[in-house]
Motif scaffolding. Sequence first.
Motif, PDB file in Angstrom:
ATOM      1  N   SER A 132     -61.443 -81.164 -36.758  1.00 54.27           N
ATOM      2  CA  SER A 132     -60.418 -81.325 -37.784  1.00 54.27           C
ATOM      3  C   SER A 132     -59.040 -81.070 -37.188  1.00 54.27           C
ATOM      4  CB  SER A 132     -60.655 -80.360 -38.945  1.00 54.27           C
ATOM      5  OG  SER A 132     -61.872 -80.634 -39.581  1.00 54.27           O
ATOM      6  N   ASP A 133     -58.015 -81.522 -37.868  1.00 56.96           N
ATOM      7  CA  ASP A 133     -56.638 -81.351 -37.422  1.00 56.96           C
ATOM      8  C   ASP A 133     -56.132 -79.957 -37.802  1.00 56.96           C
ATOM      9  OD1 ASP A 133     -54.025 -81.903 -36.525  1.00 56.96           O
ATOM     10  OD2 ASP A 133     -53.435 -82.686 -38.484  1.00 56.96           O
ATOM     11  N   PRO A 134     -55.695 -79.157 -36.834  1.00 56.32           N
ATOM     12  CA  PRO A 134     -55.208 -77.804 -37.141  1.00 56.32           C
ATOM     13  C   PRO A 134     -54.028 -77.794 -38.120  1.00 56.32           C
ATOM     14  CG  PRO A 134     -55.587 -78.029 -34.785  1.00 56.32           C
ATOM     15  CD  PRO A 134     -55.736 -79.398 -35.384  1.00 56.32           C
ATOM     16  N   LEU A 135     -53.145 -78.776 -38.037  1.00 56.24           N
ATOM     17  CA  LEU A 135     -52.008 -78.810 -38.954  1.00 56.24           C
ATOM     18  C   LEU A 135     -52.473 -79.049 -40.390  1.00 56.24           C
ATOM     19  CD1 LEU A 135     -49.026 -78.669 -39.591  1.00 56.24           C
ATOM     20  CD2 LEU A 135     -48.841 -81.079 -38.917  1.00 56.24           C
ATOM     21  N   ASP A 136     -53.427 -79.944 -40.577  1.00 56.80           N
ATOM     22  CA  ASP A 136     -53.966 -80.162 -41.923  1.00 56.80           C
ATOM     23  C   ASP A 136     -54.588 -78.877 -42.463  1.00 56.80           C
ATOM     24  OD1 ASP A 136     -53.185 -82.824 -41.921  1.00 56.80           O
ATOM     25  OD2 ASP A 136     -55.161 -83.582 -41.334  1.00 56.80           O
TER      26      ASP A 136
END
Length: 183
Positions: free
Chosen positions: A86-90
């Motif tokens: 998964s995207d850390p920023l999301d």
Amino acid sequence: MEQEQNPWQITGEKNVYDNKWINVTEYDVINPSGGKGIYGKVHFKNLAVAVVPVDAEGNVYLVGQYRFTIDEYSWEIPEGGCPEGSDPLDTAKRELLEETGLIAGEWTEIMQMHLSNSVTDELAYIYLAKQLLQANAEPEETEQLQVKKLPFNTVYEMVMDGRIKDALTVAAVLKVKLMLDKN
């Protein structure tokens, strides 16, 4: 001369424990001096993600909760786990909303760090969030949270005098302090 190659030799390994959050592996090793031994490694199945939410007046939002693992109450910046792939920023955006009810219009990754590289491979991403708007918090069932809005300098003092001990919060606040002092 820098040593950048792995001096450890793995001669065997066994899975000791596994759940949806962590995996523990015990390795039979030959250490850098040639001695035989064992080495345990905790693999985290999530990245750690943390957010320093700073409003237009320079206040920081802290989250307070009782931490089961250390058996004490802890004040921290919003934090959570980012599933592998998964995207850390999301994840940072989700955690900020879940824990504080805040939505940020500006995001900056300020650091990545290994949290305990002697026994784990846990990697953390830390973000600075600005241009905050208040919405409704959506805490998870395992979270009984309090939210405090404090001036940045007060949070910095809490880090410096030991009232805040959470590793991600300490590193993030010190990094932001350096950033502020530079500008």
